[in-house]
Structures are given as structure tokens and as C-alpha cells.
Design an enzyme around this catalytic site. Structure first.
Site, mmCIF file in Angstrom:
data_model
loop_
_atom_site.group_PDB
_atom_site.id
_atom_site.type_symbol
_atom_site.label_atom_id
_atom_site.label_comp_id
_atom_site.label_asym_id
_atom_site.label_seq_id
_atom_site.Cartn_x
_atom_site.Cartn_y
_atom_site.Cartn_z
ATOM 1 C CE LYS A 26 -0.693 9.295 0.076
ATOM 2 N NZ LYS A 26 -0.445 10.621 0.940
ATOM 3 C CB THR A 27 5.266 9.745 -0.696
ATOM 4 O OG1 THR A 27 3.787 9.225 -0.375
ATOM 5 C CG2 THR A 27 6.119 10.876 -0.458
ATOM 6 C CG ASP A 214 0.006 13.260 1.355
ATOM 7 O OD1 ASP A 214 -0.729 13.090 0.129
ATOM 8 O OD2 ASP A 214 1.031 13.114 1.545
ATOM 9 C CD GLU A 215 -2.623 11.295 3.744
ATOM 10 O OE1 GLU A 215 -3.558 10.798 3.226
ATOM 11 O OE2 GLU A 215 -2.218 10.383 4.014
ATOM 12 C CD GLN A 245 -5.629 5.069 1.958
ATOM 13 O OE1 GLN A 245 -4.372 4.830 2.914
ATOM 14 N NE2 GLN A 245 -5.644 4.804 0.197
ATOM 15 N NE ARG A 618 -2.210 2.070 5.339
ATOM 16 C CZ ARG A 618 -1.953 2.200 3.641
ATOM 17 N NH1 ARG A 618 -0.652 3.095 3.605
ATOM 18 N NH2 ARG A 618 -2.518 2.582 3.152
#
Length: 746
Positions: A26-27, A214-215, A245, A618
Site C-alpha cells: 500500500k505504501t 493512509d491507514e 487492521q 509483520r
DNA sequence: TGGCCGTGACTTTTT
DNA sequence: GTCACGGCCA
């Protein structure tokens, strides 16, 4: 890039929602999309990208830089910022519209606490019944829903909420007098500014034609309103997130923002990114198996093409020491295989667990860092130094001033301070102004007047340096205040090792000031179009404000620096957005993960499950889960119960290792749920609990406050109660664990 | 006024 | 184990 990634990154106009599973790039998508916009001729100053941490913002900036061709080096005006920093900046720019002075302070939790304590006093609320913490959480919840003190008061109907409203109002009064805001105010006041001030709103709408967030799953209502106010003019709102998340519900984050995005923005382009580029097969499958137990969720498949990899290792240990040794052993083994320390992380649910892990890593000679960006600035000596700087930057900040007025001790003790405060109250002065007229304060002896005079003298001298200096003097100024205030001498004088450490920390603060860079946007002065304004050299006052603001807004995650050759230790929350080859998650026990405070509702339990999911995902190639059969909790050795999440992990992806000797975990299980065992001090069995809290009983809960028991029902060996809490709603609690107290008079 | 000592209360996650 | 606070004495 995959076709969906490509589609997302090359989206130009209109609303878009990117549902990005863990490790789905996504980044990459966000940074490419920004670069795409710029390459397509969108002026850089029309783009606004919002993140949650400084670290995320910094990385995004770097990656955008790397993507842009050299010919496009001018990215002047591109704003990549955290929500909070963006809001702070808007409030400073438009201070006059929100009733603040531009030098306003940003209160951290400790400052909020002392402000609230004072507020409770002013409002005549006994702090025995009304704890600052519970009031602050009620106030924070209100602010997240954009309710200020007046609105809250209007809606307050019963005794409890009316009392909160009084505390709220008094607290707001203190903040206003001190020219201060808390974290929630940054968002609340910006949202209100945008709602009520059409000029500011259209100014921002005109400037920021493309907004990226973002997020997005972690945005709260205030953040939604801010983004919506800016983007509603053009609809170019591009959000990236993953409902699975969402781990900040307790802080007011509203998953509804992402789940209902398409309803709010008709014509939204929705792109799910389900392919995981990070983790190997067993890890993805185990994490997916876990998260499928959540009911409130958008179904979304996650898959990887990186091969099966190693199964997830699940290790049953004897106690927390043993567990920590296993972690150190795994780290050593991985290092021997050639994995770098910086590619390893140890994750835990609560900070308290870091200690044993540190001991064992240190003992094994393994370099580690703890991701606690806020810890440095929370140290006493640093808070003192910052107290001076804050009081100088914002002279009406009584909270800061009263913290340092007698540190180091300079004969301005509690009696003197009380007298001056009384004087300030009578004359409607700030504490600082009252100190300046110490001679007129009733009940002050000559000695006290002299001590106060000396302090006021130093203070004014620093203040005039501050008002006449410029940016480059910042580190010198910080050093001067630390020395001349006597802070340094105080710690040097103590002579012990502790004192030397503190001096070293103070020096580190000076270094931080030396390394501090004014944010580029700040130097450009206004927010109008990019060119034409040559940056003036910022004044020392502006520099100090910006420096203090950057400190107020650091997050724990900002301290994660994977370029250091060290293993990273951090909470599960801080791990979001990061990735490591080896991830060890410790303490997979009932009460820890899921945390005991979440046993009260389905939503809370699901959030814990998402937290576990975030931790597991992660890991790129090696995921170790562990738990201890017994653990020392506040000095008491306690038997533990394995986390219920472990049973939700598909066995075929696990490799279980039993180092706890007996292999009798399951047998112990029944004992652990015996309430007499869990809470020996209470005794009396579950029947006792039910009879002690019949329906109608007024009770107090440590978190939810005052409530009334609606009904009791047996639940196996325990009893559950439906309790309606004032201003919070109805919760189902297990009496044996909920630590309820009867309130007298019911 | 300042520093020391004992008690007791509390321990989730954080911008 | 940790911190905050209140009381006591120099």
C-alpha cells in the site's frame, strides 16, 4: 506492479478506496500515485497526504522523492504530514479565528492530568469519586465526536453526565486561559474551524485539490470531518486502509469511516489488494485463519506466492524468564543463519513485558532498541527543561510555569506559590503575570518577594533573547536555559551516576534542538501558491514553537529505526505498518492477548484479534509465538491460561513446541477459570457475586464509571451482568473479573 | 521551605 | 514493581 496496484496508483480524479491487506504494497501504491499526479502536471502544492505518524510521513516523502525524475525536482508545497501536525499548523495559521494565540501549548497526558485535577477542584468535584483519568477519557470521547463543552452540557441529562459536563467546562476554561490545547483539540478545533469558517474552508479546498489518507481505518469522526470538508469541493479523496487492521477503536477510531466510504462518496473506485508480497504461506494462512473468526468484517482473501515457508512456531514456556531466553535463543539462531538483527522484532501487548526481554537480550549480548519515542521526553529532567521552554514560548501556560517555578528549589515553596495563585485569581492574571507583581501579593514576606524577583528577572532576560533571536540560535538558547536555570547544576551536584545520566539526557535535548529542521511548509510562510515567496529566516520564537510542537507530536513508532543493527522491541500497536524477517510475539495468554480489559464485549475482543493479526502479519519468513505457564504480575507469581486465539490458528500451519515440562496446560485450564482461584481475595464463590450485585444496584467500574445493574445471568461457573453506564451505554461484564464496587446509598 | 520516608494505589494500547 | 502523595523533621 500487479494490475490492481497499477490501477490504484494511476487513478487521477474522483474518490477511491484501496482495501489493502497486510503486505499488499500500500505504501508503494500511495507514493506511486502521488508521483503519478505530479508527472501528470498536477502542481505539487495541490497535493495533501495525511498519515498517522511522523515516521510514516517521512518515509512517504523520501519514497516520493526517489520516484520523481530529476527534471521534476521542485516539489515545493507538497504537504505530507500527520493529521495532528497538519491541524496544529492550521490552528497556528488561523489562530485568530479559533481564539488562540499562535504560541499555544499542546498538552500531553501528564499536562492534561494536572489541568483536569485543577478543573475538578474548581468544579467542586471530589477527586475520590471522580478521577482525573475517567473524566479525561469521557472528555476525549466527547471531543472525538466533535462535542465541545457547551454541546456536551446541553445533552447532559443525568447526574453523572452533568457532573462530567461541569468538569469538562472547567477543564476547557483552564486550557483557554493557558492558551493550550490537548491532542483531541487539535482535531476538534480544526474540524470546527472548517465547518464554521467558509473562507478558511474554501481556501483549503482551493489549495488541496488532491487528498490522500493512509491507514484510513484508524481515522475518527473528527478526522473524517476534516478530510471531508476539504475534499467535498472536488471529491478527490484517495484513502488506503484495511478494516482488519483497525486497532485504535479505543481511541475513537471509527471503522465505519472505511466500511461506509462508498456510501458517502458515490462513484467510488474500490480496489482490493489481496496479494501479500511480504509473508510466506504458513504465516499468511495462520493469520487468515485467525481473522476469519471476526464477525464484523468485510470478507477479503489474502494470498501469497512466496511459497509455504516455515510453519508458525508456537512455544509453550515455563515462565516469563524462560520465554525471554527462548526469544534470545531464536534471535541468536537467526543471526547465525545470516539474518540481520535489524530484521528481527519482539512484540508484546503491554509495555510492562519488555523488561524481562531486555534482561535476557542484554545477557545474551544481543543489541536491541525499544521503540518508545515518547519515553525520552517523558523523563523528569527533560520535562523540566521543556517546562522552561514552554513557559517561555507561551508565558500564560500556568501548567508549565508552575512545574518549573521552583525546580531547582529556589525558595518559592508551596506557601509562596499558593499566595501568588490566590493573587492571580483575584486580579484575573496568569501565574506569570502575578509573579511579576510579587511585591503586591498579600502575605508574602520580603524573602519570598526577593526569590520571586530573582526568578522573574531570569525569565524576562530569556524572554527578550527569545523575541530577538532567529532560527540558528535555537540550540544555544536551549543550552543557555538549561544552564542558567540551574537544572544542569542541580543534577551535576547530586554527584551520583543517576545525575550524570540526567545531564547527558539534557545534552541530548540540546542536540535534538541542533538537529531540528523547520518543516518545509512552515518556512514557506503562507499556504498560497507555491512560488513567489522567498523564505524569510524564521525567528527564534517561531523556531522554538515548531520545535516544541514536533516534540509534543512524537509517537513511539517514530523511534523505530531499522537502520540500526539492533533487534526492535515494541508493542503490537507500534508495530503496525512495519515488517521483519523474524517476529517473536510473546505472552499469548488470556488476559494479556486478548487483554483482560477487552473481555467485556464482542467488539473489544474482535479488536484484540485484529491486534494479534497485525502482529502476525509483520513477519516475512519466521513467526514465533510463545506463552509462559506462569508469569509474575506485580510481584505475584500467577498461573496463566493460553490465549483463546491459539485455538483459532489452523493446526496444519503450526509447529508446537512444549518446553513447559508437564504438557498439562489443558488440564490446568478448568482450574484457572475457577473464580476463587482467579480472585482468591474475594472468596464466596460465584453465587456470592450474583447476590452482592442484584439488579438495580448502583456500581462503579474502574473504566466506565458509575452505572446501574440491569440483569444478572449465570454463565458456567461465573455470572455475567448487564450494566448500564451513564454516558457510555450498556456493557456485559463478568462479575468475577470486572472489579465492580458498590456505590453507597443505593 | 525542602528533603526524606513510608504508604497505598494502580498497571492497555497512544496521536 | 512503580509512581504519587502526605506527613514529618531539620
Amino acid at each position: 506492479m500487479t494490475p490492481p496496484q497499477q490501477a490504484a496508483a494511476s487513478h487521477l480524479d474522483g474518490p477511491a478506496l484501496i482495501l489493502a491487506g497486510p503486505g499488499s504494497g500500500k505504501t508503494r501504491v500511495i507514493t506511486r500515485r502521488v508521483a503519478w499526479l505530479l508527472v501528470n502536471g498536477i502542481p505539487s502544492w495541490q497535493v495533501l497526504a495525511l498519515t498517522f505518524t511522523n515516521k510514516a510521513a517521512g518515509e512517504m516523502r523520501e519514497r516520493i522523492d526517489a520516484l520523481l525524475p530529476d527534471s521534476m525536482s521542485n516539489r515545493r508545497g507538497l504537504v505530507v504530514s500527520t493529521f495532528h501536525a497538519f491541524c496544529a499548523r492550521q490552528l497556528r495559521t488561523h489562530a485568530e479565528h479559533v481564539g488562540l494565540e499562535p504560541g499555544f501549548s499542546i498538552y500531553d497526558t501528564a499536562d492534561q492530568r494536572s489541568a483536569m485535577k485543577e478543573a475538578l477542584n474548581l468544579a467542586n468535584l471530589d477527586s475520590g469519586n471522580w478521577t482525573p483519568a475517567s473524566m479525561l477519557s469521557a472528555v476525549s470521547n466527547a471531543k472525538n465526536e466533535l462535542k465541545n463543552a457547551e454541546l456536551f452540557e446541553q445533552e447532559a441529562s443525568d447526574f453523572y453526565t452533568r457532573s462530567v459536563a461541569r468538569a469538562f467546562r472547567a477543564y476547557e476554561g483552564i486550557l483557554q486561559r493557558n492558551n493550550a490545547v490537548d491532542f483531541d483539540d487539535l482535531l476538534l478545533r480544526t474540524a470546527n474551524l472548517l465547518r464554521t469558517n467558509p473562507e478558511v474552508r474554501s481556501q483549503l479546498q482551493d489549495r488541496f485539490r488532491y487528498v490522500l489518507i493512509d491507514e484510513y481505518q484508524d481515522t475518527n469522526h473528527a478526522q473524517f470531518v476534516i478530510a471531508d470538508a476539504i475534499a467535498s469541493a472536488h471529491g478527490n479523496l484517495f484513502v488506503v486502509g484495511d478494516p482488519d487492521q483497525s486497532i485504535y477503536g479505543w481511541r475513537g477510531a471509527d471503522v465505519g469511516n472505511i466500511l461506509e466510504f462508498e456510501e458517502k462518496y458515490p462513484g467510488t473506485l474500490i480496489i482490493p489488494l489481496g496479494r501479500n508480497f511480504r509473508s510466506t504461506g504458513h504465516i499468511v494462512a495462520a493469520a487468515s485463519g485467525l481473522i476469519q473468526n471476526n464477525r464484523r468484517r468485510k470478507h477479503k482473501d489474502l494470498h501469497t506466492e512466496l511459497g509455504d515457508g516455515e510453519p508458525v512456531r508456537l512455544c509453550y514456556c515455563q515462565d516469563e524468564r524462560h520465554e525471554a531466553e527462548q526469544v534470545a535463543e531464536a534471535v541468536r539462531a537467526a543471526a547465525a543463519r545470516g539474518v540481520e538483527y535489524r530484521e528481527m522484532a519482539v512484540l508484546y501487548r503491554v509495555n510492562a513485558l519488555s523488561r524481562v526481554l531486555e534482561d535476557s537480550l542484554r545477557g545474551a549480548g544481543i543489541p536491541y532498541v525499544i521503540a518508545r519515542g515518547t519515553a525520552f521526553f517523558a523523563r523528569k529532567e527533560i520535562k523540566d527543561a521543556l517546562g522552561y521552554l514552554r513557559a517561555l514560548s507561551n508565558p500564560v501556560d500556568d501548567v508549565a510555569l508552575s512545574r518549573i517555578v521552583n525546580v531547582p528549589a529556589r525558595q518559592i515553596g508551596s506557601r509562596t506559590l499558593k499566595a501568588v495563585e490566590r493573587h492571580a485569581l483575584h486580579r484575573n492574571l496568569s501565574l506569570g503575570a502575578a509573579l511579576e507583581e510579587a511585591g503586591e501579593v498579600e502575605g508574602l514576606g520580603a524573602r519570598a518577594v526577593k526569590s520571586v524577583g530573582a526568578f522573574v528577572g531570569s525569565f524576562q532576560r530569556w524572554r527578550s533573547i527569545l523575541l530577538n533571536g532567529h532560527l540558528a540560535q535555537l540550540p544555544g538558547f536551549v543550552a543557555q536555559v538549561i544552564t542558567e536555570s540551574g537544572l544542569e547544576a542541580m543534577h551535576l551536584g547530586s554527584g551520583d551516576e543517576d545525575g550524570l545520566d540526567r545531564v547527558a539526557n539534557l545534552n541530548e535535548l540540546v542536540s535534538a534542538a541542533a538537529e531540528f529542521e523547520m518543516p518545509a511548509e512552515e518556512r514557506e510562510g503562507g499556504d498560497a501558491d507555491g512560488d513567489s515567496m522567498e523564505a524569510a529566516v524564521p525567528s527564534l520564537e517561531e523556531a522554538l514553537r515548531a520545535f516544541l510542537e514536533s516534540i509534543a507530536l512524537v509517537s513511539d513508532q517514530d523511534a523505530v529505526d531499522q537502520s540500526q543493527g539492533a533487534v526492535t522491541l515494541m508493542t503490537l500497536h507500534a508495530a503496525k505498518g512495519l515488517e521483519f524477517e523474524l517476529v517473536s510475539m510473546v505472552g499469548l495468554e488470556e488476559g494479556l492477548l486478548p487483554h483482560a480489559r477487552s473481555h467485556e464485549g464482542e467488539h473489544e475482543l474482535e479488536e484484540e484479534r485484529r491486534l494479534c493479526y497485525v502482529g502476525m502479519t509483520r513477519s516475512k519468513s519466521a513467526l514465533h509465538l510463545s506463552l509462559a505457564a506462569s508469569r509474575t504480575i506485580r510481584g505475584q507469581r500467577t498461573r496463566t491460561v493460553p490465549s483463546s486465539f491459539l485455538g483459532e490458528l489452523p493446526e496444519e500451519h503450526l509447529e508446537v513446541e512444549r518446553l513447559d515440562g508437564s504438557g498439562e496446560f489443558e488440564d490446568d485450564y478448568s482450574i484457572e477459570y475457577d473464580p476463587e482461584f482467579a480472585e482468591p481475595s474475594r472468596g464466596g464463590g460465584s453465587g456470592g457475586f450474583a447476590s452482592r450485585f442484584p439488579a438495580g444496584t448502583v456500581v462503579r467500574h474502574p473504566q466506565f464509571g458509575i452505572g446501574t445493574v440491569q440483569s444478572i445471568s449465570p454463565r458456567g461457573t461465573v455470572s455475567s451482568a448487564r450494566v448500564s453506564f451513564h454516558g457510555i451505554g450498556t456493557k456485559t461484564l463478568i462479575l468475577e473479573y470486572a472489579r465492580l464496587e458498590r456505590v453507597h446509598g443505593s
